[in-house]
Design a protein around this motif. Structure first.
Motif, PDB file in Angstrom:
ATOM      1  N   ASP A   1      -2.878  -1.682   0.057  1.00  0.00           N
ATOM      2  CA  ASP A   1      -2.063  -0.465   0.113  1.00  0.00           C
ATOM      3  C   ASP A   1      -1.459  -0.359   1.509  1.00  0.00           C
ATOM      4  O   ASP A   1      -2.177  -0.251   2.503  1.00  0.00           O
TER       5      ASP A   1
ATOM      6  N   ASN B   1       1.325   5.502   2.397  1.00  0.00           N
ATOM      7  CA  ASN B   1       2.154   6.347   1.528  1.00  0.00           C
ATOM      8  C   ASN B   1       2.628   7.606   2.252  1.00  0.00           C
ATOM      9  O   ASN B   1       2.735   8.671   1.656  1.00  0.00           O
TER      10      ASN B   1
ATOM     11  N   SER C   1       4.069  -1.131  -2.249  1.00  0.00           N
ATOM     12  CA  SER C   1       3.512   0.097  -1.668  1.00  0.00           C
ATOM     13  C   SER C   1       4.105   0.240  -0.277  1.00  0.00           C
ATOM     14  O   SER C   1       4.764  -0.670   0.232  1.00  0.00           O
TER      15      SER C   1
ATOM     16  N   ASP D   1       5.170   3.314   3.140  1.00  0.00           N
ATOM     17  CA  ASP D   1       5.777   4.609   3.452  1.00  0.00           C
ATOM     18  C   ASP D   1       7.168   4.700   2.826  1.00  0.00           C
ATOM     19  O   ASP D   1       7.867   3.691   2.655  1.00  0.00           O
TER      20      ASP D   1
ATOM     21  N   GLN E   1      12.476  10.661  -4.418  1.00  0.00           N
ATOM     22  CA  GLN E   1      11.975   9.561  -5.237  1.00  0.00           C
ATOM     23  C   GLN E   1      12.987   9.262  -6.349  1.00  0.00           C
ATOM     24  O   GLN E   1      13.628  10.158  -6.874  1.00  0.00           O
TER      25      GLN E   1
ATOM     26  N   HIS F   1       8.445   5.636  -3.502  1.00  0.00           N
ATOM     27  CA  HIS F   1       7.966   6.993  -3.757  1.00  0.00           C
ATOM     28  C   HIS F   1       7.745   7.191  -5.253  1.00  0.00           C
ATOM     29  O   HIS F   1       6.798   7.854  -5.678  1.00  0.00           O
TER      30      HIS F   1
ATOM     31  N   GLU G   1       4.520   5.512  -6.203  1.00  0.00           N
ATOM     32  CA  GLU G   1       3.399   6.374  -5.815  1.00  0.00           C
ATOM     33  C   GLU G   1       3.119   7.416  -6.895  1.00  0.00           C
ATOM     34  O   GLU G   1       1.976   7.819  -7.105  1.00  0.00           O
ATOM     35  N   HIS G   2       4.172   7.821  -7.601  1.00  0.00           N
ATOM     36  CA  HIS G   2       4.032   8.805  -8.684  1.00  0.00           C
ATOM     37  C   HIS G   2       3.691   8.154 -10.024  1.00  0.00           C
ATOM     38  O   HIS G   2       3.772   8.797 -11.067  1.00  0.00           O
TER      39      HIS G   2
ATOM     40  N   TRP H   1       2.270   0.577  -8.290  1.00  0.00           N
ATOM     41  CA  TRP H   1       1.703   0.758  -6.955  1.00  0.00           C
ATOM     42  C   TRP H   1       0.620  -0.288  -6.695  1.00  0.00           C
ATOM     43  O   TRP H   1      -0.398  -0.326  -7.389  1.00  0.00           O
TER      44      TRP H   1
ATOM     45  N   GLY I   1      -0.356   5.444 -10.319  1.00  0.00           N
ATOM     46  CA  GLY I   1      -0.112   5.627  -8.899  1.00  0.00           C
ATOM     47  C   GLY I   1      -1.120   6.552  -8.255  1.00  0.00           C
ATOM     48  O   GLY I   1      -1.839   7.285  -8.943  1.00  0.00           O
TER      49      GLY I   1
ATOM     50  N   GLU J   1      -0.577   9.214  -6.647  1.00  0.00           N
ATOM     51  CA  GLU J   1      -0.169  10.608  -6.866  1.00  0.00           C
ATOM     52  C   GLU J   1       0.537  10.699  -8.210  1.00  0.00           C
ATOM     53  O   GLU J   1       1.745  10.913  -8.275  1.00  0.00           O
TER      54      GLU J   1
END
Length: 257
Positions: free
Chosen positions: A119, A122, A142, A144, A151, A168, A171-172, A219, A248, A250
């Protein structure tokens, strides 16, 4: 005496005739003005109607989809299009899955599975994609990414999406299916058919910069296919999608309209 009276009557008749002629001319000018005003008014109404109809063709409806391009299945409630053009093509419906095991399907399709990668973080770094870090994998898996709201929305796009947006989305819990734009139209439409089959939580776009002809990313998860092998590749994409969609860190509920 009679002569003077006749002269008065003659002048009076001339004056009445002149007044009638002037009145008639005024009425004609007035009617012409009404006609011109009416024509202009009609032109304005028609112009407004065209503008409104045009605006309506590109607006979104209550489902959150772009009403101008239903085939792109863009779900605005899940993020932003970030001005990327939608892919309005209708994909080719795939056959039933022949190989439902991901590892087997990947092997048959000559795809590399790189699972549970490190990872890379994020955090949010703002709204400028040029500030993105150097992602360690290609495609990125993955790292930032841009601020909330930026997103990439679920949907199919005809342009490569910057990984600062798609990370992003990953991540979702979103899956990004990517393909080389050098593939034939037939092959691209076959991959589009996989998207059309189950578009919720999926982003589809071309990627001319990756070392694969086809890839799928979640992710910290990557499936990279060196070549496109038809139905075998489609099975590998679908198996990957069905396992890692919604996984993900999140997870955000999928929107389906």
């Amino acid at each position: 005496m009679s002569s003077r009276k006749d002269e008065q009557q003659r002048r009076r008749a001339e004056r009445v005739a002149a007044e009638q002629q002037a009145d008639s001319a005024a009425r004609r000018r007035l009617m012409a003005g009404y006609l011109v005003a009416g024509a202009l008014g009609l032109a304005v109404v028609v112009g407004l109607a065209i503008v409104l109809l045009g605006a309506g063709s590109t607006s979104t409806d209550g489902s959150g989809e772009d009403a101008a391009c239903d085939q792109a299945k863009i779900q605005n409630l899940s993020g932003s299009t970030n001005d990327y053009k939608p892919d309005c093509r209708e994909g080719t419906a795939p056959a039933a899955i022949a190989t439902g095991d991901l590892e087997t399907a990947a092997t048959e399709a000559n795809c590399e599975l790189r699972l549970d990668l490190p990872d890379e973080g994020n955090s949010h770094f703002g709204s400028d994609p040029s500030k993105a870090p150097d992602y360690k994998t290609n495609p990125a898996t993955s790292g930032d990414h841009l601020d909330p709201g930026l997103q990439q929305a679920d949907g199919a796009y005809s342009e490569m999406v910057d990984p600062a947006y798609s990370m992003h989305s990953a991540e979702h819990g979103r899956i990004a299916i990517q393909y080389s734009p050098d593939l034939s139209e037939e092959d691209q439409l076959a991959i589009k058919g996989v998207f059309d089959e189950s578009p919720a939580g999926v982003i589809l776009f071309p990627n001319p910069e990756m070392p694969y002809e086809v890839a799928a990313v979640g992710w910290t998860q990557l499936e990279g296919c060196e070549t496109y092998e038809g139905a075998a590749t489609l099975d590998a994409l679908r198996d990957f999608r069905d396992i890692y969609r919604g996984q993900g860190p999140e997870d955000v509920p999928l929107t389906t309209g």
